[in-house]
Design a protein around this motif. Structure first.
Motif, PDB file in Angstrom:
ATOM      1  N   ASP A 118       0.785  -1.146   0.074  1.00 20.55           N
ATOM      2  CA  ASP A 118      -0.222  -0.025  -0.029  1.00 20.55           C
ATOM      3  C   ASP A 118       0.758   1.100   0.115  1.00 20.55           C
ATOM      4  N   THR A 131      -5.248   1.398  -0.014  1.00 23.43           N
ATOM      5  CA  THR A 131      -5.686   1.017   1.376  1.00 23.43           C
ATOM      6  C   THR A 131      -4.989   1.756   2.485  1.00 23.43           C
ATOM      7  N   ASP A 163      -8.271  -2.193  -3.676  1.00 25.98           N
ATOM      8  CA  ASP A 163      -8.235  -2.859  -2.416  1.00 25.98           C
ATOM      9  C   ASP A 163      -7.883  -4.444  -2.791  1.00 25.98           C
TER      10      ASP A 163
END
Length: 206
Positions: free
Chosen positions: A149, A169, A188
């Protein structure tokens, strides 16, 4: 052909904000420091010591704070959920008889607590690695791709020469992940199984 996939942990596989926020708030109260757990948890990715310095903790106190944080954290592990789609993303790898790696900046014993709490099958865990340093574990384990991420995760994937998969995310937006070298950015992990099947083939049946 089978595949080896690496995943970051914080804000990729787990939403560690509730536990981190609580631990930092306890530290702030115990040591009389102006730290905000919520603000701290929104910046996860770099090593804890770096985050503490950036948040204004005195550098000379950081080793003590890290030790205390690691003592507080295990009790908070049950409050930290898996990210949406995390279980299915891992299953997408194992369904192809693949190997799952977790390569994280989190202290390895704390990372292991999460894996055990969630009952995940992980073939190799490498902790205490950040940004391009993640490339060492990815290369040693023969990874084909790495999912994370943070821009640091993308740098690690690029340094290892593996497919860099970003998820939005965590604290980094899609354009930041692309700029850091992401080959693909997903909203995601719920999008991961379909992407993986398209790029790497169908699951093994029978």
């Amino acid at each position: 052909m089978t595949w080896t996939a690496g995943f970051d942990l914080d804000m990729t596989l787990i939403d560690s904000r509730p536990g981190v926020s609580r631990a930092i708030d306890i530290l702030a109260a115990e040591f009389g420091l102006p730290l905000s757990g919520d603000k701290f948890a929104d910046r996860l990715g770099p090593p804890m010591a770096d985050l503490l310095v950036d948040a204004g903790a005195p550098a000379e106190l950081v080793p003590t704070l890290v030790t205390r944080y690691r003592a507080l954290y295990p009790a908070l592990v049950p409050s930290i959920p898996a990210m949406p789609g995390a279980q299915a993303a891992l299953a997408a790898i194992t369904a192809r008889d693949g190997r799952v790696l977790v390569v994280t900046g989190k202290h390895a014993p704390l990372a292991r607590l999460h894996i055990d709490e969630l009952g995940w099958r992980v073939d190799h865990l490498a902790g205490d690695l950040w940004s391009a340093a993640k490339a060492t574990a990815l290369r040693e384990q023969g990874a084909d791709l790495f999912v994370g991420d943070h821009v640091g995760d993308m740098r690690g994937a690029r340094a290892a020469g593996v497919v860099a998969v970003g998820v939005t995310t965590g604290p980094c937006a899609a354009d930041e992940l692309h700029a850091a070298g992401a080959d693909v950015v997903l909203a995601d992990l719920t999008e991961f199984p379909a992407w993986f099947a398209k790029e790497f083939g169908a699951a093994i049946v029978g």
